[in-house]
Scaffold this motif. Structure first.
Motif, short mmCIF file in Angstrom:
data_model
loop_
_atom_site.label_atom_id
_atom_site.label_comp_id
_atom_site.label_asym_id
_atom_site.label_seq_id
_atom_site.Cartn_x
_atom_site.Cartn_y
_atom_site.Cartn_z
N PRO A 18 0.82 -1.22 0.00
CA PRO A 18 0.00 0.00 0.00
C PRO A 18 0.85 1.27 0.00
CG PRO A 18 -0.09 -1.08 2.14
CD PRO A 18 0.68 -1.99 1.23
N ALA A 19 0.27 2.33 -0.48
CA ALA A 19 0.99 3.60 -0.65
C ALA A 19 1.62 4.10 0.64
CB ALA A 19 0.05 4.66 -1.23
N ASP A 20 0.92 4.03 1.77
CA ASP A 20 1.49 4.55 3.01
C ASP A 20 2.74 3.77 3.41
OD1 ASP A 20 1.15 6.60 5.07
OD2 ASP A 20 1.00 4.88 6.43
N SER A 25 8.74 3.56 3.57
CA SER A 25 9.99 2.93 3.11
C SER A 25 10.89 3.94 2.41
CB SER A 25 9.69 1.74 2.19
OG SER A 25 9.01 0.73 2.91
N VAL A 26 10.29 4.82 1.61
CA VAL A 26 11.06 5.89 0.95
C VAL A 26 11.69 6.78 2.03
CG1 VAL A 26 10.90 7.98 -0.46
CG2 VAL A 26 9.71 5.91 -1.18
N ALA A 27 10.88 7.21 2.98
CA ALA A 27 11.36 8.11 4.04
C ALA A 27 12.50 7.46 4.82
CB ALA A 27 10.21 8.48 4.96
N GLN A 28 12.37 6.18 5.13
CA GLN A 28 13.43 5.49 5.86
C GLN A 28 14.70 5.39 5.02
OE1 GLN A 28 11.25 1.93 6.81
NE2 GLN A 28 10.68 2.70 8.83
N ARG A 29 14.56 5.09 3.75
CA ARG A 29 15.74 4.95 2.86
C ARG A 29 16.47 6.28 2.74
NH1 ARG A 29 19.38 2.46 2.68
NH2 ARG A 29 20.81 3.74 1.57
N ILE A 30 15.73 7.37 2.63
CA ILE A 30 16.36 8.70 2.54
C ILE A 30 17.17 8.95 3.80
CG2 ILE A 30 15.95 11.19 2.45
CD1 ILE A 30 15.47 9.58 -0.20
N GLN A 146 12.46 -3.05 1.52
CA GLN A 146 11.96 -2.54 2.80
C GLN A 146 10.43 -2.62 2.85
OE1 GLN A 146 13.46 -1.52 5.58
NE2 GLN A 146 11.61 -0.83 6.58
N ALA A 147 9.76 -2.25 1.78
CA ALA A 147 8.29 -2.25 1.75
C ALA A 147 7.73 -3.66 1.82
CB ALA A 147 7.79 -1.54 0.49
N LYS A 148 8.49 -4.66 1.38
CA LYS A 148 8.02 -6.06 1.41
C LYS A 148 8.18 -6.71 2.77
CE LYS A 148 8.79 -7.29 -3.42
NZ LYS A 148 9.57 -8.14 -4.32
#
Length: 153
Positions: A18-20, A25-30, A146-148
């Motif tokens: 899901p988008a959230d 995951s994007v925020a954590q990777r950054i 990360q998202a998986k």
């Protein structure tokens, strides 16, 4: 920083998440990608405008990571980072588009300008060499992993 920056590239991937969750995951990777001694030292050598280390998850506008400032957060759809140094002004934008059956499409877009002769040389080293493409695709793969992961990890 110029508000209009020339388009460099855009990469995308589809995720069964899901988008959230993808946004998180994007925020954590950054946070992982732009923190620590190596990136801070590199951003100082380049003369990055943003030297701060105020980035945290979830991100909020105005936070800084080495070389970047968070300029827009629209959770769970958009996270935009901007920065500037001796050789370039740049924007890295992440867009999360919800898809059917709970999946998402993640897009990473780069816009940048490389003024002057030194900027042109820097562009050749970073963009022309394929280094930027490699790093962005690596980040996207890491975000997918990360998202998986199960949410309780």
């Amino acid at each position: 920083m110029p508000t209009e920056l020339p388009f460099i590239d855009e990469w995308e991937t589809n995720l069964a998440a899901p988008a959230d969750r993808v946004f998180l995951s994007v925020a954590q990777r950054i946070g992982l990608g732009f923190g620590g001694l190596g990136p801070r030292l590199f951003s100082r050598l380049l003369g990055c405008e943003n030297q701060g280390a105020t980035y945290a998850v979830p991100p909020i506008e105005g936070q800084e990571a080495s070389g970047f400032r968070v300029t827009k957060v629209d959770r769970p759809r958009e996270l935009i980072l901007e920065g500037q140094h001796r050789f370039a002004a740049y924007r890295l934008s992440f867009f999360v588009d919800p898809m059917a059956e709970g999946g998402s499409r993640l897009r990473a877009r780069t816009d940048a300008i490389f003024p002057g002769v030194r900027g042109s040389v820097y562009r050749a080293l970073v963009i022309g060499s394929g280094g930027h493409k490699f790093i962005v695709k690596w980040m996207l793969r890491d975000i997918v992993r990360q998202a998986k992961r199960p949410q309780n990890e």
